[in-house]
Design a protein around this motif. Structure first.
Motif, PDB file in Angstrom:
ATOM      1  N   ASP A   5     -10.683  42.430  60.550  1.00 58.17           N
ATOM      2  CA  ASP A   5     -10.341  40.585  60.657  1.00 58.17           C
ATOM      3  C   ASP A   5     -11.491  39.622  59.828  1.00 58.17           C
ATOM      4  N   LEU A   6     -11.046  38.674  59.097  1.00 61.17           N
ATOM      5  CA  LEU A   6     -11.919  38.101  57.718  1.00 61.17           C
ATOM      6  C   LEU A   6     -12.209  36.968  58.546  1.00 61.17           C
ATOM      7  N   ILE A   7     -13.610  36.853  57.486  1.00 59.53           N
ATOM      8  CA  ILE A   7     -14.810  35.555  58.307  1.00 59.53           C
ATOM      9  C   ILE A   7     -14.784  34.832  56.797  1.00 59.53           C
ATOM     10  N   LEU A   8     -14.408  33.833  56.967  1.00 57.80           N
ATOM     11  CA  LEU A   8     -14.608  32.645  54.769  1.00 57.80           C
ATOM     12  C   LEU A   8     -16.117  31.451  55.565  1.00 57.80           C
ATOM     13  N   MET A   9     -16.818  31.022  54.703  1.00 49.86           N
ATOM     14  CA  MET A   9     -18.089  30.976  55.077  1.00 49.86           C
ATOM     15  C   MET A   9     -18.282  30.508  53.707  1.00 49.86           C
ATOM     16  N   GLY A  88     -14.333  28.422  59.489  1.00 45.39           N
ATOM     17  CA  GLY A  88     -15.772  27.082  60.044  1.00 45.39           C
ATOM     18  C   GLY A  88     -15.541  27.850  60.783  1.00 45.39           C
ATOM     19  N   PHE A  89     -15.417  28.554  61.357  1.00 47.65           N
ATOM     20  CA  PHE A  89     -16.248  29.697  62.404  1.00 47.65           C
ATOM     21  C   PHE A  89     -16.636  30.961  62.762  1.00 47.65           C
ATOM     22  N   PRO A  90     -17.683  31.707  62.784  1.00 46.22           N
ATOM     23  CA  PRO A  90     -19.098  30.998  63.628  1.00 46.22           C
ATOM     24  C   PRO A  90     -20.085  30.738  62.954  1.00 46.22           C
ATOM     25  N   ARG A  91     -20.418  29.084  63.215  1.00 46.59           N
ATOM     26  CA  ARG A  91     -21.355  28.229  61.625  1.00 46.59           C
ATOM     27  C   ARG A  91     -22.023  28.254  63.308  1.00 46.59           C
ATOM     28  N   THR A  92     -22.922  28.975  64.640  1.00 43.37           N
ATOM     29  CA  THR A  92     -24.592  28.970  65.193  1.00 43.37           C
ATOM     30  C   THR A  92     -24.228  30.530  65.262  1.00 43.37           C
ATOM     31  N   VAL A  93     -25.542  30.906  65.195  1.00 41.24           N
ATOM     32  CA  VAL A  93     -26.178  32.305  66.086  1.00 41.24           C
ATOM     33  C   VAL A  93     -25.114  32.575  67.295  1.00 41.24           C
ATOM     34  N   ALA A  94     -24.758  31.249  68.518  1.00 40.81           N
ATOM     35  CA  ALA A  94     -24.860  31.787  69.271  1.00 40.81           C
ATOM     36  C   ALA A  94     -23.729  32.393  69.524  1.00 40.81           C
ATOM     37  N   GLN A  95     -22.584  31.065  68.437  1.00 42.13           N
ATOM     38  CA  GLN A  95     -21.130  32.002  68.222  1.00 42.13           C
ATOM     39  C   GLN A  95     -21.104  32.770  67.680  1.00 42.13           C
ATOM     40  N   ARG A 143     -23.867  17.175  57.594  1.00 36.87           N
ATOM     41  CA  ARG A 143     -23.354  18.143  57.613  1.00 36.87           C
ATOM     42  C   ARG A 143     -23.199  19.064  56.552  1.00 36.87           C
ATOM     43  N   LEU A 144     -24.461  18.843  55.690  1.00 35.81           N
ATOM     44  CA  LEU A 144     -25.184  19.834  54.495  1.00 35.81           C
ATOM     45  C   LEU A 144     -26.672  20.155  55.369  1.00 35.81           C
ATOM     46  N   GLU A 145     -27.199  19.353  55.906  1.00 39.15           N
ATOM     47  CA  GLU A 145     -28.372  19.299  56.942  1.00 39.15           C
ATOM     48  C   GLU A 145     -27.639  20.354  58.187  1.00 39.15           C
ATOM     49  N   VAL A 146     -27.208  19.899  58.739  1.00 37.87           N
ATOM     50  CA  VAL A 146     -26.439  20.496  59.770  1.00 37.87           C
ATOM     51  C   VAL A 146     -26.244  22.514  59.478  1.00 37.87           C
ATOM     52  N   TYR A 147     -25.506  22.415  58.097  1.00 37.05           N
ATOM     53  CA  TYR A 147     -25.061  23.343  57.476  1.00 37.05           C
ATOM     54  C   TYR A 147     -26.317  24.760  57.501  1.00 37.05           C
ATOM     55  N   PRO A 153     -28.265  30.812  59.301  1.00 38.32           N
ATOM     56  CA  PRO A 153     -29.106  31.517  59.913  1.00 38.32           C
ATOM     57  C   PRO A 153     -28.248  33.133  60.420  1.00 38.32           C
ATOM     58  N   VAL A 154     -26.442  32.345  60.011  1.00 38.88           N
ATOM     59  CA  VAL A 154     -25.612  33.004  60.718  1.00 38.88           C
ATOM     60  C   VAL A 154     -25.557  34.203  59.806  1.00 38.88           C
ATOM     61  N   LEU A 155     -25.466  33.784  58.342  1.00 38.24           N
ATOM     62  CA  LEU A 155     -25.502  34.706  57.056  1.00 38.24           C
ATOM     63  C   LEU A 155     -26.188  36.484  57.885  1.00 38.24           C
ATOM     64  N   GLU A 156     -27.747  35.859  57.892  1.00 43.75           N
ATOM     65  CA  GLU A 156     -28.249  37.191  58.426  1.00 43.75           C
ATOM     66  C   GLU A 156     -27.739  38.413  59.098  1.00 43.75           C
ATOM     67  N   HIS A 157     -26.934  37.098  60.323  1.00 45.93           N
ATOM     68  CA  HIS A 157     -26.260  38.555  61.338  1.00 45.93           C
ATOM     69  C   HIS A 157     -25.346  39.012  61.202  1.00 45.93           C
ATOM     70  N   TYR A 158     -24.482  38.364  59.453  1.00 44.39           N
ATOM     71  CA  TYR A 158     -23.639  39.544  58.982  1.00 44.39           C
ATOM     72  C   TYR A 158     -24.229  40.523  57.777  1.00 44.39           C
ATOM     73  N   ARG A 159     -24.844  39.638  57.329  1.00 43.40           N
ATOM     74  CA  ARG A 159     -25.789  40.776  56.033  1.00 43.40           C
ATOM     75  C   ARG A 159     -26.752  42.054  56.425  1.00 43.40           C
ATOM     76  N   THR A 160     -26.958  41.502  57.991  1.00 45.19           N
ATOM     77  CA  THR A 160     -27.969  42.541  58.473  1.00 45.19           C
ATOM     78  C   THR A 160     -27.145  44.404  58.506  1.00 45.19           C
ATOM     79  N   ARG A 161     -25.442  43.591  58.856  1.00 44.93           N
ATOM     80  CA  ARG A 161     -24.754  44.541  59.716  1.00 44.93           C
ATOM     81  C   ARG A 161     -24.246  44.815  57.693  1.00 44.93           C
TER      82      ARG A 161
END
Ligand code: AP5
Ligand code: MG
Length: 185
Positions: A5-9, A88-95, A143-147, A153-161
């Motif tokens: 599967d693909l995630i668009l962020m 638009g999912f996931p957009r938190t580390v928990a998600q 919305r930009l601030e919340v992003y 931080p979610v980007l790091e989750h995928y970058r390290t993998r």
């Protein structure tokens, strides 16, 4: 690229929805957009829609448990053989942790994560030109601030993998689709 599967962020207005729709149409994948699912509940005025609206109209994220529950339900409707583009999912580390679990349970995995990069002035111009109910200036700012605070931080989750690729989100939707296509194979 092997099946997965693909995630668009990317930030609000970066073109996640536009590209996810084009990709799904082109390849017969399923698009799973949490923003669209929330808007659909809001239109139908379901209990979930009422709850979601309290958050979306302020530009705040809907709580993780609610969002993950909705995704779990939608995932159960998608045949195992159909690939998914998440928008638009996931957009938190928990998600992102929950997504790993959910996909694992259904024999799926994330193959690639594409980050659509667009400068913030262009994001604001696009969103102001669209006029969705959460496209008001103060809500766009939020919305930009919340992003930045919760989704960066979610980007790091995928970058390290090693799954993350950056793609320029500037140009026509077709230009960008060609870049996305090149990453997806
Ligand atoms: P969501 O619907 O996901 O909104 P968003 O992330 O703020 O992003 P947008 O949908 O505004 O932008 P997009 O990147 O999809 O770009 P689009 O293709 O539309 O979420 C809405 C709300 O729901 C959130 O604020 C939150 O409250 C809640 N929510 C959603 N998911 C959640 C989650 N996982 N957890 C918790 N809460 C969640 O394009 C934008 C505009 O630009 C359009 O007008 C489009 O036509 C135009 N455009 C697209 N591509 C181009 C291009 N190449 N050039 C010029 N214009 C373009
Ligand atoms: Mg969208």
């Amino acid at each position: 690229m092997a099946q997965g599967d693909l995630i668009l962020m990317g930030p609000p207005g970066s073109g996640k929805g536009t590209q996810a729709k084009m990709l799904a149409a082109r390849k017969g994948w399923a698009q799973l957009s949490t923003g669209e699912l929330f808007r659909d509940h809001e239109r139908r005025d379901t209990a979930l829609g009422k709850l979601a609206r309290e958050h979306t109209e302020r530009g705040a994220y809907v709580p993780d448990e609610v969002t993950v529950g909705m995704v779990r339900e939608r995932l159960s409707e998608i045949p195992e053989s159909t690939r998914i583009v998440f928008d638009g999912f996931p957009r938190t580390v928990a998600q992102s942790d929950s997504l790993d679990e959910l996909l694992g349970e259904s024999g799926r995995r994330v193959e690639r994560v594409l980050l659509l990069e667009v400068p913030s002035e262009e994001l604001v111009t696009r969103l102001m030109g669209r006029g969705r109910s959460d496209d008001r200036p103060e809500v766009i700012r939020k919305r930009l601030e919340v992003y930045e605070g919760q989704t960066r931080p979610v980007l790091e989750h995928y970058r390290t993998r090693g799954l993350l690729r950056q793609v320029s989100g500037l140009g026509t939707p077709e230009d960008i689709a060609a870049r996305v296509n090149a990453e997806v194979g």
